[in-house]
Enzyme design. Structure first.
Site, PDB file in Angstrom:
ATOM      1  N   ARG A 122      38.763  44.864  49.657  1.00 11.72           N
ATOM      2  CA  ARG A 122      38.586  43.419  49.489  1.00 11.72           C
ATOM      3  C   ARG A 122      39.647  42.682  49.906  1.00 11.72           C
ATOM      4  NH1 ARG A 122      39.195  42.368  43.681  1.00 11.72           N
ATOM      5  NH2 ARG A 122      41.166  41.411  44.463  1.00 11.72           N
ATOM      6  N   TYR A 150      48.258  40.652  40.847  1.00 12.89           N
ATOM      7  CA  TYR A 150      48.252  41.987  40.492  1.00 12.89           C
ATOM      8  C   TYR A 150      48.331  43.077  41.377  1.00 12.89           C
ATOM      9  CZ  TYR A 150      43.378  41.022  41.556  1.00 12.89           C
ATOM     10  OH  TYR A 150      42.237  40.594  42.216  1.00 12.89           O
ATOM     11  N   HIS A 168      38.996  38.613  44.220  1.00  7.08           N
ATOM     12  CA  HIS A 168      37.553  38.875  43.598  1.00  7.08           C
ATOM     13  C   HIS A 168      36.677  37.791  43.647  1.00  7.08           C
ATOM     14  CE1 HIS A 168      34.611  40.615  41.062  1.00  7.08           C
ATOM     15  NE2 HIS A 168      34.637  39.644  40.355  1.00  7.08           N
TER      16      HIS A 168
HETATM   17  C1  LIG Z   1      28.411  44.354  32.414  1.00 10.23           C
HETATM   18  C2  LIG Z   1      29.528  43.379  33.053  1.00 10.23           C
HETATM   19  N1  LIG Z   1      30.756  43.665  32.581  1.00 10.23           N
HETATM   20  C3  LIG Z   1      31.747  42.913  33.084  1.00 10.23           C
HETATM   21  C4  LIG Z   1      31.538  41.945  34.176  1.00 10.23           C
HETATM   22  C5  LIG Z   1      32.527  41.019  34.448  1.00 10.23           C
HETATM   23  N2  LIG Z   1      32.863  41.461  35.938  1.00 10.23           N
HETATM   24  C6  LIG Z   1      32.608  40.901  37.049  1.00 10.23           C
HETATM   25  S1  LIG Z   1      32.846  41.520  38.273  1.00 10.23           S
HETATM   26  C7  LIG Z   1      33.751  42.726  37.574  1.00 10.23           C
HETATM   27  C8  LIG Z   1      34.339  43.737  38.376  1.00 10.23           C
HETATM   28  C9  LIG Z   1      33.474  44.547  39.291  1.00 10.23           C
HETATM   29  O1  LIG Z   1      34.061  45.466  40.051  1.00 10.23           O
HETATM   30  P1  LIG Z   1      33.373  46.179  41.379  1.00 10.23           P
HETATM   31  O2  LIG Z   1      32.254  47.014  40.589  1.00 10.23           O
HETATM   32  O3  LIG Z   1      34.454  47.125  41.994  1.00 10.23           O
HETATM   33  O4  LIG Z   1      32.836  45.409  42.250  1.00 10.23           O
HETATM   34  P2  LIG Z   1      33.435  44.165  43.322  1.00 10.23           P
HETATM   35  O5  LIG Z   1      33.507  42.982  42.642  1.00 10.23           O
HETATM   36  O6  LIG Z   1      34.830  44.725  43.752  1.00 10.23           O
HETATM   37  O7  LIG Z   1      32.573  43.990  44.529  1.00 10.23           O
HETATM   38  C10 LIG Z   1      33.692  42.666  36.326  1.00 10.23           C
HETATM   39  C11 LIG Z   1      34.195  43.410  35.416  1.00 10.23           C
HETATM   40  C12 LIG Z   1      30.129  41.725  34.462  1.00 10.23           C
HETATM   41  N3  LIG Z   1      29.853  40.771  35.287  1.00 10.23           N
HETATM   42  N4  LIG Z   1      29.320  42.624  33.816  1.00 10.23           N
END
Ligand SMILES: Cc1ncc(C[n+]2csc(CCOP(=O)(O)OP(=O)(O)O)c2C)c(N)n1
Ligand SMILES: [Mg+2]
Length: 367
Positions: free
Chosen positions: A264, A277, A268
């Site tokens: 990425r 970070y 985010h």
């Molecule tokens: C069930 C849940 N827990 C926490 C969140 C908060 N949250 C949003 S994005 C994220 C990280 C996701 O990371 P990843 O699966 O690696 O996907 P990326 O955003 O890197 O594409 C989190 C913890 C959420 N949306 N849903």
């Protein structure tokens, strides 16, 4: 003192790759692919156009026109490669970042922007594009996808005229219960599904090391189905691997997990500041593996395109950016009470009460 390479920047040995970061074509015993010059030009065009839409969306958010945006910068090849592997009848369950897959499914980018602008509730008809609505609840779409795939299986659409389902999720999502449960269901019912994990090395500020001590694709074998790791910045390899996995699913060979090893490059979301970070040298190392640059280098070297072609694509991207921006700004604001309209398919007493309360509240304003 030894200098460690930046985290995640060393290509792991078990990676399926067909195009190196320098634009050299390499062979693979299991996943080769023959692409015509026309197809290569088409993939390049997709990559450039989705990056342009993404950049425009980030700019719109910065100008206060979108509430938030989740950029796909760096993940274009994973999304275009897998997206172009899909057959029309295959069904997609995306996260919130699959703008490139949406593009491949023919979803108007302005509909994506409308969602992040807060003027629609979903933005497109999943049945029309075989592309489900964006899902923010991490990992939950994998359960929906397996349920859908099991439905397809029960409808008998496996075999010659089979349809596959593909579920997208991130590295962080692999730690969610939902994703692990979906693996179990898919495995024991031999569901026609491909699990496409974009390992972009980060789950907001949480690094990959906090999700797993083994490569993510190896998780699949514990659940009883194959897993493969592909260079997620290599559009040819992503296309080849996903095409095979989808074909296997359609023909009744059950689930498969693909880990697209990518990065990425942006934040985010626009609400995030990655400089808090992660180290800048990590990003610099990954910039050298840019998914678009390697295709461009390959095309130049092999005379698949000339400067006029690249100029025309850049001009098309600029025009698309302008068009998307203009139409985004013209999106009408919804009626405030419309928020209650599609919560349930049938009339619902609680919705009626809440609608009435909100209408009374709105009437309290002058004018
Ligand atoms: C069930 C849940 N827990 C926490 C969140 C908060 N949250 C949003 S994005 C994220 C990280 C996701 O990371 P990843 O699966 O690696 O996907 P990326 O955003 O890197 O594409 C989190 C913890 C959420 N949306 N849903
Ligand atoms: Mg991630």
């Amino acid at each position: 003192m030894t200098t460690e390479p930046p985290r995640g920047a060393e290509a792991p040995p078990e990676l399926v790759q067909l195009l190196t970061p320098e634009g050299e074509r390499v062979e693979h015993p299991d996943y080769d692919i023959d692409l015509t010059p026309e197809e290569v030009r088409g993939l390049y065009r997709d990559l450039v156009l989705v990056r342009r839409v993404d950049l425009e969306a980030v700019a719109l958010q910065r100008q206060g026109e979108l509430g938030i945006w989740a950029s796909l910068l760096g993940q274009e090849a994973a999304q275009i490669g897998s997206g172009r592997a899909l057959a029309e009848s295959d069904m997609v369950f995306p996260t919130y970042r699959e703008h490139g897959v949406a593009w491949c499914r023919g979803v108007d980018p302005v509909n994506l922007l409308g969602l992040f602008r807060g003027v629609n509730h979903g933005g497109w008809d999943p049945a029309e594009h075989n592309f489900h609505l964006y899902t923010i609840v991490i990992g939950s779409q994998t359960l929906h996808a397996v349920g859908y795939a099991m439905g397809v299986q029960r409808d008998g659409a496996v075999g010659e005229n089979g349809a596959a389902t593909i579920a997208y999720f991130g590295d962080g999502a692999t730690s969610q219960g939902d994703v692990n449960e979906s693996f179990i269901w898919a495995s024991v019912f031999n569901a026609p599904i491909v699990f496409f994990c974009q390992n972009n090395q980060w789950a907001i500020s949480e690094p990959l090391e906090k999700q797993s001590r083994i490569p993510l694709y190896r998780r699949a074998s514990g659940f009883g189905f194959p897993g493969v790791r592909v260079d997620g910045n290599d559009v040819f390899a992503c296309l080849a691997v996903t095409r095979k996995a989808l074909a296997d699913a359609r023909s009744g060979q059950g689930p498969m997990m693909i880990e697209a090893f990518t990065y990425r490059m942006g934040a985010h979301t626009t609400s995030d500041d990655p400089t808090r970070y992660r180290l800048a040298d990590e990003l610099e190392a990954w910039k050298l593996k840019d998914p678009i640059e390697r295709v461009r280098a390959y095309m130049f070297k092999n005379r698949i395109a000339d400067q006029d072609f690249f100029d025309a694509i850049d001009a098309e991207a600029d025009e698309l950016g302008r068009d998307v921006r203009k139409r985004c700004l013209e999106l009408p604001d919804p009626e405030p009470l419309a928020i209650f309209d599609h919560v349930y398919a049938e009339p619902h007493r609680l919705m009626d009460e809440e609608r009435a309360q909100f209408a009374a509240y709105l009437e309290g304003f002058e004018g």
